[in-house]
Every structure is written in structure tokens, then in C-alpha cells.
Design an enzyme around this catalytic site. Structure first.
Site: not given
Length: 145
Positions: A50, A52, A77, A79, A82
Site C-alpha cells: 500500500h 503508506e 484514510s 487501512c 498501514c
């Protein structure tokens, strides 16, 4: 949009341009970007890359003192995975471009003392809405649906 969210947004567009999921992230310490990344699950055939996670990986090994001064910026936002990584490294502040198209465990992250800032940025919202409409199967795969 401030310079750091702008950098995260540019990362999101890089993901889109590569045929991936348009989410971007930057890690800022002492007013300087030390890591940047975007969702590269598709491009790298990864289960966990992802935005991040890519950003933190690209920042390299940092000390606890470094993380304690950091702010993680993400266009969406974060998950559970992350958010958990941010909690593990005790990153004290997360700035989120938007949480309308997806909302991670924000209440839990706040309960752990993290300062969450939600920008409700129209550019971030529009980008994700366009992506979800264009590639719903890929989006559902990314969020585990």
C-alpha cells in the site's frame, strides 16, 4: 493543499499512471520529506505494498526518535495494516487527504494517542471516486472485498 499533501497527491497520480491504485503517501520529519511512495500492489504483484507501506519502506530504517517527530501524509484514510504500522513505530500524527471513499480504523488510531487530521480534500476525493468507478474489481481486491 499544502506542499506535503501535494507530494502525496503526486505519488497517487504516479500510481494511476502506472496502472495501479491511485493512493500516495509521504513521511515528513522536521519539515522535510524523508520518504515517499504510492500503492504498488498491482505493479509489484505485492500483497502488502500500500502507499503508506511503500513510503515507509522508501524512507529506510529510522530511529524511534525520528519516528517520534514524524507526520505521515496519505491521500486516503490508512487501512488496518498501514494504521498498525504507524502505531508500531509510534508515528504521532497522520494527515489524511480524504476518508469518504474509504475509512480505516480512525477511532482506534485516535484512541492510541495519534493526532489524525482529515482534510476532506476535493482533489483526493475526486481521484478515488473516478478510480473506483473505472476499476471497481481492482479497488475491491485492494480493500479485501
Amino acid at each position: 493543499m499544502d506542499e506535503f499533501m501535494r507530494a502525496a497527491f503526486e505519488e497517487a497520480w504516479a500510481g494511476w499512471d502506472e496502472g495501479g491504485i491511485p493512493i500516495g503517501s509521504v513521511l515528513v520529519i522536521d519539515g522535510r520529506i524523508v520518504g515517499r511512495g504510492h500503492n504498488r500492489r498491482v505493479q509489484q504483484r505485492s500483497a502488502i505494498l500500500h502507499a503508506e507501506m511503500d513510503c515507509l519502506e522508501n524512507a529506510g530504517r529510522l530511529t524511534a526518535a525520528d519516528y517520534s517527530r514524524a507526520t505521515l501524509y496519505s491521500t486516503l484514510s490508512p487501512c488496518d495494516m498501514c494504521s498498525g504500522t504507524a502505531l508500531l513505530y509510534k508515528i504521532p500524527r497522520i494527515v489524511i487527504g480524504e476518508n469518504q471513499t474509504f475509512q480505516g480504523p480512525e477511532d482506534y488510531v485516535r484512541s492510541r494517542g495519534v493526532d489524525l487530521v482529515i482534510l476532506d480534500n476535493e482533489d483526493c476525493i475526486r481521484l478515488m471516486r473516478e478510480f473506483i468507478a473505472a476499476r471497481p474489481a481492482l479497488w475491491n481486491e485492494d480493500i479485501g472485498v
